[in-house]
Design a protein around this motif. Structure first.
Motif, PDB file in Angstrom:
ATOM      1  N   MET A 108       0.762  -1.261   0.070  1.00 18.72           N
ATOM      2  CA  MET A 108       0.040   0.139   0.193  1.00 18.72           C
ATOM      3  C   MET A 108       0.778   1.083   0.018  1.00 18.72           C
ATOM      4  SD  MET A 108      -2.913   0.998   2.816  1.00 18.72           S
ATOM      5  CE  MET A 108      -4.042  -0.470   2.304  1.00 18.72           C
ATOM      6  N   LYS A 109       0.375   2.160  -0.795  1.00 20.96           N
ATOM      7  CA  LYS A 109       1.202   3.313  -0.942  1.00 20.96           C
ATOM      8  C   LYS A 109       1.223   4.243   0.442  1.00 20.96           C
ATOM      9  CE  LYS A 109       1.203   4.360  -5.942  1.00 20.96           C
ATOM     10  NZ  LYS A 109       0.793   5.398  -6.833  1.00 20.96           N
ATOM     11  N   GLN A 110       2.152   4.855   0.713  1.00 16.76           N
ATOM     12  CA  GLN A 110       2.074   5.823   1.942  1.00 16.76           C
ATOM     13  C   GLN A 110       1.041   6.830   1.770  1.00 16.76           C
ATOM     14  OE1 GLN A 110       5.230   8.765   2.101  1.00 16.76           O
ATOM     15  NE2 GLN A 110       5.265   8.671   4.473  1.00 16.76           N
ATOM     16  N   ALA A 111       0.683   7.433   0.554  1.00 18.29           N
ATOM     17  CA  ALA A 111      -0.526   8.403   0.613  1.00 18.29           C
ATOM     18  C   ALA A 111      -1.803   7.539   1.119  1.00 18.29           C
ATOM     19  CB  ALA A 111      -0.538   8.971  -0.662  1.00 18.29           C
ATOM     20  N   GLU A 112      -1.931   6.429   0.730  1.00 18.24           N
ATOM     21  CA  GLU A 112      -3.137   5.647   1.009  1.00 18.24           C
ATOM     22  C   GLU A 112      -3.206   5.398   2.235  1.00 18.24           C
ATOM     23  OE1 GLU A 112      -3.137   2.190  -1.353  1.00 18.24           O
ATOM     24  OE2 GLU A 112      -3.038   3.342  -3.540  1.00 18.24           O
ATOM     25  N   LEU A 113      -2.039   5.139   3.202  1.00 24.51           N
ATOM     26  CA  LEU A 113      -2.021   4.864   4.466  1.00 24.51           C
ATOM     27  C   LEU A 113      -2.393   6.102   5.185  1.00 24.51           C
ATOM     28  CD1 LEU A 113       1.342   2.641   4.722  1.00 24.51           C
ATOM     29  CD2 LEU A 113      -0.972   1.901   5.342  1.00 24.51           C
ATOM     30  N   ILE A 114      -1.631   7.128   4.722  1.00 23.45           N
ATOM     31  CA  ILE A 114      -2.098   8.374   5.536  1.00 23.45           C
ATOM     32  C   ILE A 114      -3.534   8.902   5.417  1.00 23.45           C
ATOM     33  CG2 ILE A 114      -1.501  11.113   5.374  1.00 23.45           C
ATOM     34  CD1 ILE A 114       0.865   9.246   6.208  1.00 23.45           C
ATOM     35  N   LYS A 115      -4.234   8.609   4.265  1.00 21.54           N
ATOM     36  CA  LYS A 115      -5.522   9.143   3.956  1.00 21.54           C
ATOM     37  C   LYS A 115      -6.466   8.229   5.093  1.00 21.54           C
ATOM     38  CE  LYS A 115      -5.395  10.594  -0.491  1.00 21.54           C
ATOM     39  NZ  LYS A 115      -5.655  10.399  -2.014  1.00 21.54           N
ATOM     40  N   LYS A 116      -5.791   7.047   5.448  1.00 20.80           N
ATOM     41  CA  LYS A 116      -6.725   6.157   6.646  1.00 20.80           C
ATOM     42  C   LYS A 116      -6.538   6.699   7.768  1.00 20.80           C
ATOM     43  CE  LYS A 116      -7.035   2.280   3.607  1.00 20.80           C
ATOM     44  NZ  LYS A 116      -6.748   0.713   3.346  1.00 20.80           N
ATOM     45  N   ASN A 170       1.324  16.603   3.741  1.00 19.75           N
ATOM     46  CA  ASN A 170       1.361  18.023   4.459  1.00 19.75           C
ATOM     47  C   ASN A 170       0.061  18.660   4.787  1.00 19.75           C
ATOM     48  OD1 ASN A 170       4.348  17.991   4.666  1.00 19.75           O
ATOM     49  ND2 ASN A 170       4.688  18.928   2.672  1.00 19.75           N
ATOM     50  N   GLU A 171      -0.899  18.513   3.797  1.00 26.40           N
ATOM     51  CA  GLU A 171      -2.040  18.953   4.172  1.00 26.40           C
ATOM     52  C   GLU A 171      -2.784  18.302   5.251  1.00 26.40           C
ATOM     53  OE1 GLU A 171      -6.128  19.626   1.534  1.00 26.40           O
ATOM     54  OE2 GLU A 171      -4.262  20.320   0.728  1.00 26.40           O
ATOM     55  N   LYS A 172      -2.538  17.003   5.360  1.00 26.68           N
ATOM     56  CA  LYS A 172      -3.316  16.219   6.466  1.00 26.68           C
ATOM     57  C   LYS A 172      -2.662  16.779   7.786  1.00 26.68           C
ATOM     58  CE  LYS A 172      -5.414  12.148   7.668  1.00 26.68           C
ATOM     59  NZ  LYS A 172      -6.909  12.112   7.471  1.00 26.68           N
ATOM     60  N   ILE A 173      -1.396  16.901   7.829  1.00 25.73           N
ATOM     61  CA  ILE A 173      -0.535  17.299   8.973  1.00 25.73           C
ATOM     62  C   ILE A 173      -1.108  18.863   9.506  1.00 25.73           C
ATOM     63  CG2 ILE A 173       1.855  17.692  10.068  1.00 25.73           C
ATOM     64  CD1 ILE A 173       2.676  15.586   8.202  1.00 25.73           C
ATOM     65  N   PHE A 174      -1.104  19.540   8.576  1.00 23.64           N
ATOM     66  CA  PHE A 174      -1.234  20.778   9.107  1.00 23.64           C
ATOM     67  C   PHE A 174      -2.529  21.599   8.903  1.00 23.64           C
ATOM     68  CE2 PHE A 174       3.288  20.849   7.673  1.00 23.64           C
ATOM     69  CZ  PHE A 174       3.965  21.034   8.954  1.00 23.64           C
ATOM     70  N   LYS A 175      -3.357  21.049   8.162  1.00 17.69           N
ATOM     71  CA  LYS A 175      -4.874  21.879   7.715  1.00 17.69           C
ATOM     72  C   LYS A 175      -5.836  21.972   8.991  1.00 17.69           C
ATOM     73  CE  LYS A 175      -7.003  23.234   4.012  1.00 17.69           C
ATOM     74  NZ  LYS A 175      -6.285  24.571   3.328  1.00 17.69           N
ATOM     75  N   ASN A 176      -5.910  20.812   9.761  1.00 23.88           N
ATOM     76  CA  ASN A 176      -6.615  20.916  10.800  1.00 23.88           C
ATOM     77  C   ASN A 176      -6.298  21.062  12.306  1.00 23.88           C
ATOM     78  OD1 ASN A 176      -9.125  20.568   9.154  1.00 23.88           O
ATOM     79  ND2 ASN A 176      -8.578  18.603   8.822  1.00 23.88           N
ATOM     80  N   GLN A 177      -5.059  21.555  12.324  1.00 25.15           N
ATOM     81  CA  GLN A 177      -4.196  21.680  13.547  1.00 25.15           C
ATOM     82  C   GLN A 177      -4.451  23.233  13.866  1.00 25.15           C
ATOM     83  OE1 GLN A 177      -2.814  19.426  15.313  1.00 25.15           O
ATOM     84  NE2 GLN A 177      -3.330  18.087  13.688  1.00 25.15           N
ATOM     85  N   SER A 178      -4.349  23.456  15.268  1.00 23.80           N
ATOM     86  CA  SER A 178      -4.339  24.727  15.749  1.00 23.80           C
ATOM     87  C   SER A 178      -2.713  25.522  15.607  1.00 23.80           C
ATOM     88  CB  SER A 178      -4.562  24.788  17.285  1.00 23.80           C
ATOM     89  OG  SER A 178      -3.296  24.276  17.775  1.00 23.80           O
ATOM     90  N   ILE A 179      -2.822  26.704  15.638  1.00 22.64           N
ATOM     91  CA  ILE A 179      -1.575  27.430  15.237  1.00 22.64           C
ATOM     92  C   ILE A 179      -0.553  26.863  16.397  1.00 22.64           C
ATOM     93  CG2 ILE A 179      -0.328  29.529  15.425  1.00 22.64           C
ATOM     94  CD1 ILE A 179      -2.799  30.810  14.067  1.00 22.64           C
TER      95      ILE A 179
END
Length: 188
Positions: A1-9, A88-97
């Motif tokens: 399984m690709k890293q991107a697929e793992l991240i999405k899960k 990167n989007e998954k890491i940062f998008k929904n995080q507080s400052i």
């Protein structure tokens, strides 16, 4: 399984925990390696100099320039060229400052201690910068991201060669990650 697929899960919290865990391993590895590769553990102190002039001129100013260049590139190059599989989007998008601040700080400290503090001081600038690029393997098939990580990696190595100061490279790395994390959080 690709890293991107793992991240999405993974949930945002799971991904954040995994990131902090991997960075903790980098930090622990840097301490363990220094015990074997440094003549004395106290060698760390010669790489940690709170030299405000160096920090501003070689850490802050170049980091802000790099961030501005990346932001400009985001507006002139199609978005797909910046897609790292959504990590990167998954890491940062929904995080507080505050969370972005902590993530950027942990990453900057752990990676700079390992790559500049241990690897570069022991094996040299080219080897450390090349290895830094390789650990960012998700960028290897993306020409724009690969070019950016190559430039940043060798710039970090050069700044450390120039100053011998890990605080400079930690500040540089932190500013780049923190400001780009905020940019990702608020970009559409």
């Amino acid at each position: 399984m690709k890293q991107a697929e793992l991240i999405k899960k993974m949930s945002d919290q799971e991904l954040k925990k995994q990131l902090l865990f991997s960075q903790s391993l980098f930090f622990i590895l840097s301490i363990i390696l220094s015990l074997f590769l440094f003549p004395k553990f106290s060698n760390w102190f010669m790489y940690l100099d709170v030299n405000v002039k160096q920090i501003i001129y070689y850490g802050c100013i170049p980091a802000i320039i790099v961030v501005l260049i990346e932001i400009v590139l985001h507006y002139i190059i199609p978005r797909r060229f910046f897609d790292d599989g959504g990590i990167n989007e998954k890491i940062f998008k929904n995080q507080s400052i505050v969370s972005i601040f902590v993530i950027a700080l942990v990453v900057a400290i752990s990676e700079e201690f390992l790559f500049r503090g241990v690897i570069q001081t022991t094996f040299g600038y080219i080897f450390a910068s090349s290895l830094f690029i390789v650990i960012h393997f998700r960028y290897l098939t993306k020409p724009v991201l690969l070019t950016l990580i190559i430039l940043i990696s060798f710039l970090l190595g050069y700044l450390f060669e120039l100053t011998g100061n890990l605080i400079v490279t930690i500040i540089f790395h932190f500013i780049v990650d923190f400001l780009l994390g905020i940019f990702i959080k608020y970009s559409k």
